[in-house]
Write an enzyme that holds these catalytic residues in place. Structure first.
Site, PDB file in Angstrom:
ATOM      1  N   GLU A 125      -6.314  -1.475  11.716  1.00 37.74           N
ATOM      2  CA  GLU A 125      -7.576  -1.721  11.032  1.00 37.74           C
ATOM      3  C   GLU A 125      -7.543  -1.111   9.629  1.00 37.74           C
ATOM      4  O   GLU A 125      -6.849  -0.129   9.369  1.00 37.74           O
ATOM      5  CB  GLU A 125      -8.746  -1.135  11.828  1.00 37.74           C
ATOM      6  CG  GLU A 125      -8.761   0.382  11.858  1.00 37.74           C
ATOM      7  CD  GLU A 125     -10.093   0.933  12.336  1.00 37.74           C
ATOM      8  OE1 GLU A 125     -11.132   0.267  12.131  1.00 37.74           O
ATOM      9  OE2 GLU A 125     -10.082   2.035  12.918  1.00 37.74           O
ATOM     10  N   GLY A 138      10.463   6.192   4.463  1.00 37.55           N
ATOM     11  CA  GLY A 138      11.804   6.029   4.970  1.00 37.55           C
ATOM     12  C   GLY A 138      11.891   5.176   6.214  1.00 37.55           C
ATOM     13  O   GLY A 138      12.962   4.718   6.578  1.00 37.55           O
ATOM     14  N   PHE A 139      10.762   4.926   6.885  1.00 35.66           N
ATOM     15  CA  PHE A 139      10.801   4.202   8.153  1.00 35.66           C
ATOM     16  C   PHE A 139      10.001   2.912   8.120  1.00 35.66           C
ATOM     17  O   PHE A 139       9.971   2.200   9.100  1.00 35.66           O
ATOM     18  CB  PHE A 139      10.287   5.094   9.284  1.00 35.66           C
ATOM     19  CG  PHE A 139      11.306   6.078   9.760  1.00 35.66           C
ATOM     20  CD1 PHE A 139      11.973   5.900  10.950  1.00 35.66           C
ATOM     21  CD2 PHE A 139      11.619   7.186   8.996  1.00 35.66           C
ATOM     22  CE1 PHE A 139      12.916   6.803  11.382  1.00 35.66           C
ATOM     23  CE2 PHE A 139      12.559   8.095   9.427  1.00 35.66           C
ATOM     24  CZ  PHE A 139      13.212   7.898  10.622  1.00 35.66           C
ATOM     25  N   GLY A 140       9.344   2.601   7.040  1.00 34.89           N
ATOM     26  CA  GLY A 140       8.577   1.364   7.039  1.00 34.89           C
ATOM     27  C   GLY A 140       7.776   1.197   5.765  1.00 34.89           C
ATOM     28  O   GLY A 140       7.740   2.066   4.891  1.00 34.89           O
ATOM     29  N   LEU A 199       0.811  -1.215   0.000  1.00 35.70           N
ATOM     30  CA  LEU A 199       0.000   0.000   0.000  1.00 35.70           C
ATOM     31  C   LEU A 199       0.845   1.265   0.000  1.00 35.70           C
ATOM     32  O   LEU A 199       0.497   2.250  -0.639  1.00 35.70           O
ATOM     33  CB  LEU A 199      -0.925   0.006   1.225  1.00 35.70           C
ATOM     34  CG  LEU A 199      -1.967  -1.111   1.300  1.00 35.70           C
ATOM     35  CD1 LEU A 199      -2.808  -0.968   2.552  1.00 35.70           C
ATOM     36  CD2 LEU A 199      -2.844  -1.114   0.063  1.00 35.70           C
ATOM     37  N   GLY A 200       1.917   1.291   0.730  1.00 34.76           N
ATOM     38  CA  GLY A 200       2.741   2.492   0.816  1.00 34.76           C
ATOM     39  C   GLY A 200       4.113   2.160   1.346  1.00 34.76           C
ATOM     40  O   GLY A 200       4.324   1.137   1.993  1.00 34.76           O
ATOM     41  N   ASP A 241       1.450  15.938  11.148  1.00 33.08           N
ATOM     42  CA  ASP A 241       1.547  15.653   9.708  1.00 33.08           C
ATOM     43  C   ASP A 241       0.150  15.492   9.124  1.00 33.08           C
ATOM     44  O   ASP A 241      -0.136  14.514   8.421  1.00 33.08           O
ATOM     45  CB  ASP A 241       2.391  14.404   9.474  1.00 33.08           C
ATOM     46  CG  ASP A 241       2.908  14.324   8.036  1.00 33.08           C
ATOM     47  OD1 ASP A 241       2.914  15.364   7.346  1.00 33.08           O
ATOM     48  OD2 ASP A 241       3.290  13.229   7.596  1.00 33.08           O
ATOM     49  N   VAL A 290       3.882  -0.493   4.331  1.00 31.02           N
ATOM     50  CA  VAL A 290       2.526  -0.850   4.733  1.00 31.02           C
ATOM     51  C   VAL A 290       1.952  -1.792   3.677  1.00 31.02           C
ATOM     52  O   VAL A 290       1.980  -1.492   2.483  1.00 31.02           O
ATOM     53  CB  VAL A 290       1.636   0.401   4.879  1.00 31.02           C
ATOM     54  CG1 VAL A 290       0.238   0.012   5.362  1.00 31.02           C
ATOM     55  CG2 VAL A 290       2.262   1.399   5.842  1.00 31.02           C
ATOM     56  N   LYS A 341       1.906  -2.689   9.057  1.00 33.64           N
ATOM     57  CA  LYS A 341       3.021  -1.756   8.892  1.00 33.64           C
ATOM     58  C   LYS A 341       4.267  -2.383   9.489  1.00 33.64           C
ATOM     59  O   LYS A 341       4.290  -2.750  10.666  1.00 33.64           O
ATOM     60  CB  LYS A 341       2.724  -0.421   9.572  1.00 33.64           C
ATOM     61  CG  LYS A 341       3.793   0.639   9.359  1.00 33.64           C
ATOM     62  CD  LYS A 341       3.360   1.973   9.928  1.00 33.64           C
ATOM     63  CE  LYS A 341       4.407   3.056   9.661  1.00 33.64           C
ATOM     64  NZ  LYS A 341       3.992   4.380  10.192  1.00 33.64           N
TER      65      LYS A 341
END
Length: 427
Positions: free
Chosen positions: A252, A179-181, A175-176, A298, A183, A198
């Protein structure tokens, strides 16, 4: 003598050499001998240095030619980055999850290093209490109760945690990525409920916190545990298995959902009635986070998930969040194009005025379909140009939120009382 000028004297006559004898050479002085010896010494030093340099260079060149050249390694093929919407300069924020209609790239095994290193994104975050980093040896899991799919399972510790996750969830498309993970879309095998997983590498976690029971965990999980309990406007954290190399967050995910950025693009812009309902839900989510002592930092369309079946908006991605404080923040985390002017001018900001600024940009994107400052306009000009089709109440609210002076912006509760939120014409 007569005829000589006074004061003048005749030079002494040179002695003539005797006939048949050679003239004696002048004896060199000590200073001349020292100069000659010094010149010979430096001439020898220069010659020795040039010889050594030339010999060493030739020897190094010969050794370089004789050394076997390593075979060039094949360059790894980089996977395309699947980011929703246009690329933005992000400072301190991981890319949000896109909608479920993203590219159906097959995900690597959960917790595996086969997914490759995450692209480094420079990040500057607020310093928060309790950011000591625990050891990475044992696998742990935490469960946070809330609505949506039930969090009624337990993840075995240590080496069996990864196998247990693979047995309980079926991973889907990516999905996405940030820089940190990363999903992934996933399905829980026990009841078929859709979830989002994630995956964050442990070495990418910079700030840690503590849960009420004293468990040390990444700060994002601590903030989610504070806000995602019984409130539908924030994504629910179901569990967080901690593996030796990464931390997994199970969140979720509505069956039919889309992030607000794609939701707006599909319609070019939103009518004021539709934008009003979604904007009110976002305000309620922000008020809920504020009451829990959490600052998101954000807020943007990519971090708002819309349930296409119910119209419910959910605030997601607390990777840039921090604890709410009354004093100024001197470190920025989030998307730079949503940063307030006081940060760009002075390097500090307060939590609520900075949030109001990002909410003004969000409302402008809803009703206009574009970012108000993306085309490089100078933020120091006066009135913000807005389309004529907008109501005067909507224009007034956008310009009030985007006041250049942070003291001139409304408070969060003032937005709920604005006439546009109640569809009341201005006098």
């Amino acid at each position: 003598m007569a005829g000589e000028r006074p004061g003048w004297a005749m030079p002494p006559a040179r002695p003539r050499p005797r006939a048949g004898l050679p003239s004696a050479r002048p004896r060199p002085s000590r200073r001349g001998l020292a100069s000659a010896r010094l010149w010979l010494y430096w001439r020898w030093r220069c010659w020795a240095g040039i010889s050594a340099w030339g010999g060493g260079g030739i020897a190094a060149f010969c050794l370089r030619l004789a050394r076997p050249r390593p075979r060039p390694r094949p360059r790894p093929q980089l996977r395309p980055r699947l980011l929703p919407g246009p690329a933005e300069h992000t400072r301190g924020a991981a890319a949000p999850a896109a909608s479920a209609a993203a590219s159906p790239a097959r995900a690597p095994p959960l917790g595996s290093a086969a997914a490759g290193p995450e692209p480094p994104v420079p990040r500057s975050r607020e310093r928060t209490p309790g950011h000591g980093r625990p050891g990475a040896g044992e696998g742990r899991s935490g469960v946070v109760a809330g609505p949506g799919p039930s969090a009624d399972s337990h993840v075995p510790p240590a080496g069996t945690a990864q196998e247990a996750l693979q047995e309980r969830y079926r991973l889907g498309s990516l999905l996405g990525r940030g820089g940190f993970g990363r999903v992934f879309a996933a399905t829980r095998l026990s009841d078929g409920a859709p979830v989002a997983i994630k995956r964050v590498r442990r070495n990418r976690v910079r700030h840690w916190g503590e849960l009420p029971d004293g468990t040390s965990t990444p700060l994002e999980i601590v903030l989610l545990a504070k806000v995602s309990t019984g409130f539908p406007g924030v994504v629910q954290l179901l569990e967080w298995p901690e593996l030796p190399n990464c931390i997994v967050m199970v969140l979720e995910r509505p069956e039919q959902c889309q992030d607000l950025q794609r939701f707006i693009r599909a319609r070019r812009f939103l009518p004021e009635e539709e934008a009003r309902e979604l904007f009110r839900q976002v305000l309620e989510a922000v008020r809920h986070c504020t009451s829990c002592g959490v600052l998101h930092r954000d807020i943007k369309p990519e971090n708002i998930l819309v349930d296409l079946d119910t119209g419910q908006a959910k605030l997601i991605d607390f990777g840039c969040g921090t604890y709410l404080q009354d004093t100024v923040y001197t470190h920025f985390a989030g998307t730079l194009s949503y940063s307030p002017p006081e940060w760009n001018d002075f390097g500090w900001y307060h939590g609520e005025p900075a949030t109001i600024w990002s909410l003004g940009i969000l409302l402008h994107q809803m009703v206009c379909g574009e970012h108000p400052f993306r085309r490089g306009q100078n933020l120091s000009w006066g009135q913000l140009p807005l389309p004529q089709r907008l109501s005067q109440e909507c224009k007034d609210l956008i310009r009030w939120c985007l006041s250049m002076n942070s003291l001139d912006r409304p408070a969060l509760e003032d937005l709920f009382c604005h006439p546009w939120m109640w569809d009341i014409p201005l006098p």
